[in-house]
Design a protein around this motif. Structure first.
Motif, short mmCIF file in Angstrom:
data_model
loop_
_atom_site.label_atom_id
_atom_site.label_comp_id
_atom_site.label_asym_id
_atom_site.label_seq_id
_atom_site.Cartn_x
_atom_site.Cartn_y
_atom_site.Cartn_z
N LEU A 1 33.46 35.49 -9.46
CA LEU A 1 34.60 36.38 -9.35
C LEU A 1 34.18 37.70 -10.27
O LEU A 1 34.52 38.34 -9.69
N GLU A 2 36.51 37.47 -9.61
CA GLU A 2 36.04 39.02 -9.90
C GLU A 2 35.91 39.97 -11.11
O GLU A 2 36.29 41.46 -11.10
N GLU A 3 35.90 39.36 -12.44
CA GLU A 3 35.43 39.82 -13.79
C GLU A 3 34.61 38.94 -13.74
O GLU A 3 34.71 38.24 -13.58
N ASP A 4 33.74 40.36 -14.50
CA ASP A 4 32.34 39.00 -15.42
C ASP A 4 32.50 38.54 -16.44
O ASP A 4 32.82 39.06 -17.39
N LYS A 5 34.19 36.95 -16.47
CA LYS A 5 34.41 36.63 -17.44
C LYS A 5 33.92 34.52 -17.80
O LYS A 5 33.26 34.45 -16.36
N ASN A 6 32.96 34.33 -18.90
CA ASN A 6 32.88 33.27 -19.06
C ASN A 6 34.07 32.18 -18.64
O ASN A 6 35.58 32.74 -18.94
N VAL A 7 34.31 31.05 -18.44
CA VAL A 7 35.24 30.37 -18.02
C VAL A 7 35.40 28.90 -19.05
O VAL A 7 34.23 28.45 -18.98
N LEU A 8 36.46 28.26 -18.63
CA LEU A 8 36.72 27.11 -18.92
C LEU A 8 36.59 25.70 -18.14
O LEU A 8 36.71 26.01 -17.30
N LEU A 9 35.66 24.52 -18.64
CA LEU A 9 35.95 23.87 -17.93
C LEU A 9 37.15 22.68 -18.06
O LEU A 9 37.35 23.16 -18.58
N GLU A 10 36.72 21.34 -17.54
CA GLU A 10 38.04 21.16 -17.87
C GLU A 10 38.07 19.66 -19.32
O GLU A 10 38.62 20.02 -20.26
N ASN A 11 36.81 19.77 -19.76
CA ASN A 11 36.81 19.60 -20.54
C ASN A 11 36.05 20.61 -22.39
O ASN A 11 35.96 20.21 -23.18
N LYS A 12 37.00 22.01 -21.89
CA LYS A 12 37.34 22.82 -22.61
C LYS A 12 35.12 23.26 -22.91
O LYS A 12 35.89 24.48 -23.98
N THR A 13 35.16 22.82 -22.30
CA THR A 13 33.22 23.68 -22.17
C THR A 13 32.92 25.08 -21.40
O THR A 13 33.59 25.90 -20.41
N VAL A 14 32.73 26.17 -22.59
CA VAL A 14 32.42 27.09 -22.29
C VAL A 14 31.54 27.20 -21.37
O VAL A 14 30.01 27.59 -21.68
N VAL A 15 31.53 28.44 -19.76
CA VAL A 15 30.31 28.44 -19.05
C VAL A 15 30.09 29.41 -18.23
O VAL A 15 31.37 29.69 -17.93
N THR A 16 29.37 30.04 -17.68
CA THR A 16 29.16 30.92 -17.09
C THR A 16 29.58 30.52 -15.21
O THR A 16 29.33 29.49 -14.99
N MET A 17 29.83 31.45 -14.26
CA MET A 17 29.91 31.41 -13.02
C MET A 17 28.97 32.04 -12.42
O MET A 17 28.66 33.31 -12.17
N CYS A 18 28.10 31.24 -11.76
CA CYS A 18 26.72 32.22 -11.31
C CYS A 18 27.78 32.67 -9.69
O CYS A 18 28.13 32.23 -8.50
#
Length: 592
Positions: A448-465
């Motif tokens: 990702l361009e920025e170091d942010k947590n994102v959402l899955l479809e079920n709204k769970t907060v995750v990091t992207m490796c």
């Protein structure tokens, strides 16, 4: 990195499979802002399922035995990731003072994030629980309270940190079971309904919200052939609200009394001039704005014509989602208080349509409301002398306080409506979880361009490796200290005890259960809870076979239908033989 098939929330509110993402796509961050994808990484690794730890037990008992459909836990929060994936975790850390009168001391328990060296040479931050002792004197009590306040200022009420899946086994069991993931509500929306009705996105006028409420009412109690809704004629407030909300769109609800007395009335939503006037036209489906929304926005499926909640509603504007859910609750919901002390509410909605069940759960979570699904098997019942076949049903249960109360403020049914809450928080919702090994699968990671947590479809907060997950995969090796419980899937480093034979290990939870009840399964080594032992005794004894093929009599194990054996030496109660033997020894000693 996530397994192929994981769906991720896009910035525009849609969801997409992670394998379909490309550079320059935009994902939805936890704060609702878009975040740009700069690269995609693919690999093949062992994956683990991170799944919501639930209290549902229907899939383990007789219900699932009689009805295979009830073996499934529907809409359980979960995702599959690699061992090196970072989880976004929270652990309660509020310190507390305990009184130990046996040692005459005050014990302060507190938790901190400590640096730990792993077997493979990494340094990680992991929560640890510590204790500090003070003398049980007035001065010691003051010192203990001051120390507690100081630790609370330093560590706060919660510890927020990231931890890889492979490092979960390094946590203390007490901390592991109180560690949470979270899902986050959506604060923005796509504005599809307002654009269809007004031509402008996010123009949520009163009329747009009234249309959303009628759509929810139709999803709950509407007919699929024409714009017709079944209502309770005794609920006059609901009928008045239907008349009021439909007038801005030129729709006039009408119904006729049936030949036989019935509370259920079929209300037709006619479009045109009011019934009492010299109307020129009055259509039911033609040019009807309500029916145009139903058919054009796919609230009615094209194939079989069944009802569904289209996926765009999962990420609609917040007010539209609330008004839609209020209409659905007015139609099919049951509202009750489930915690009098805190004033929290529970709402249950029953439906036979899986698509509606999915929509209810997704919309609830997008509003920051906890939602679970239980099931009811199909059955035949007698109503007023008639045999009625009840289909397999989903019970969608929603729990919340001011967030759920705000939805109920849109309701119009007399006993379901609630006042508007003074404040509404949109904080994330936390849940405990389990990690279950799955196997080797294709996995994808995103840069990702920025170091942010994102959402899955079920709204769970995750990091992207990033490439870290791919590079660290080759360094993974099993821990030489890892232990496995023979009675349950639990694994860990500490707090394991010898089992009944002394050749294997039980986790702390199973060991305490075995120590209390004394029952264990001869076939699968399962240690039942006291509740499960009581159920087994109620069913009575039977005859089964041991793993060696020897017939034995006893109660049945609910997991494998094996035989439960009672070890009187380990249980709190002694067998009659042991009691009589002790009595004889005591009597002989008294005589001597």
């Amino acid at each position: 990195m996530f397994e192929d098939g994981t769906r991720v929330m896009m910035a525009d509110g849609r969801s997409k499979d992670i394998s379909e993402l490309r550079a320059n796509d935009y994902l939805m961050a936890e704060d609702g802002a878009p975040v740009k994808v700069t690269g995609v990484i693919k690999d093949s690794q062992s994956t683990y399922e991170i799944v919501h730890k639930t209290k549902h037990r229907a899939f383990e008992g007789e219900a699932a035995t009689n009805d295979p459909l009830r073996k499934i836990i529907y809409q359980r929060l979960s995702f599959n990731c690699t061992l090196t994936h970072d989880l976004v975790l929270r652990t309660p850390a509020k310190p507390m003072i305990e009184n130990d009168f046996t040692k005459n001391i005050y014990r302060v328990r507190y938790r901190t994030l400590d640096k730990v060296n792993t077997d493979d040479g990494r340094i990680i931050n992991i929560p640890k629980q510590h204790k500090k002792y003070f003398k049980m004197t007035p001065e010691g009590k003051t010192d203990a309270e001051n120390f507690r306040d100081e630790m609370e200022r330093q560590c706060g009420e919660f510890l927020n940190y990231n931890l890889q899946v492979r490092d979960l086994d390094l946590m203390m069991p007490l901390l592991r079971i109180t560690t949470y993931l979270r899902f986050s509500p959506l604060t923005s929306g796509n504005g599809v309904l307002s654009q269809f009705l007004t031509g402008t996105k996010h123009l949520n006028t009163k009329a747009v919200l009234q249309m959303a409420w009628m759509l929810g009412l139709w999803i709950g109690d509407g007919t699929t052939n024409e714009p017709q809704i079944t209502v309770d004629s005794f609920d006059t407030s609901l009928i008045d609200a239907l008349n009021e909300n439909s007038k801005p769109w030129g729709i006039y609800p009408t119904y006729k009394d049936e030949a036989f007395a019935s509370r259920c009335k079929h209300v037709s939503l006619h479009y045109g001039q009011e019934a009492g006037e010299n109307r020129v036209y009055r259509n039911l489906r033609k040019n009807n704005p309500f029916w145009n929304v139903v058919t054009s926005l796919k609230f009615k499926r094209d194939g079989d014509g069944g009802k569904q909640i289209p996926t765009f509603m999962w990420s609609e504007d917040e007010e539209v989602r609330e008004a839609f859910m209020a209409g659905l609750i007015d139609a099919d919901g049951y509202v009750c208080k489930w915690t009098e002390k805190t004033g929290n509410l529970k709402v249950s909605i029953q439906t036979i349509y899986p698509s509606i069940m999915n929509g209810i759960v997704h919309i609830s979570r997008s509003l920051g409301i906890t939602a679970t699904v239980t099931t009811r098997s199909s059955k035949t019942i007698t109503i007023r002398g008639r045999q009625v076949q009840c289909q397999f049903t989903f019970d969608c249960n929603m729990y919340g306080s001011e967030r759920l109360q705000n939805i109920l403020s849109y309701c119009h049914s007399g006993h379901k409506t609630r006042p508007v809450p003074s404040t509404i928080s949109r904080d994330p919702v936390y849940f405990t979880f389990l990690d279950i090994k799955k196997g080797i699968n294709d996995v994808y990671g995103l840069t990702l361009e920025e170091d942010k947590n994102v959402l899955l479809e079920n709204k769970t907060v995750v990091t992207m490796c990033t490439s870290q997950c791919k590079n660290e995969h080759f360094k993974i090796k099993p821990s030489k200290y890892l232990q496995h419980c023979i009675a349950c899937p639990h694994k860990g480093i500490k707090y394991f005890y010898k089992n009944w034979s002394g050749t294997a290990k039980l986790c702390g939870r199973c060991w305490q259960r075995y120590k209390f009840s004394g029952y264990r399964c001869l076939n699968c080594n399962f240690v039942p809870e006291a509740r499960e032992v009581k159920i087994a005794k109620a069913k009575g004894e039977g005859v089964g076979l041991t793993p060696e093929g020897v017939p034995v009599k006893g109660y049945f194990c609910r997991r494998c239908n094996g035989i439960l054996k009672y070890d009187g030496v380990r249980g709190p109660k002694r067998t009659k033989e042991e009691t009589s033997r002790k009595a004889k020894v005591t009597s002989v000693g008294n005589i001597q």
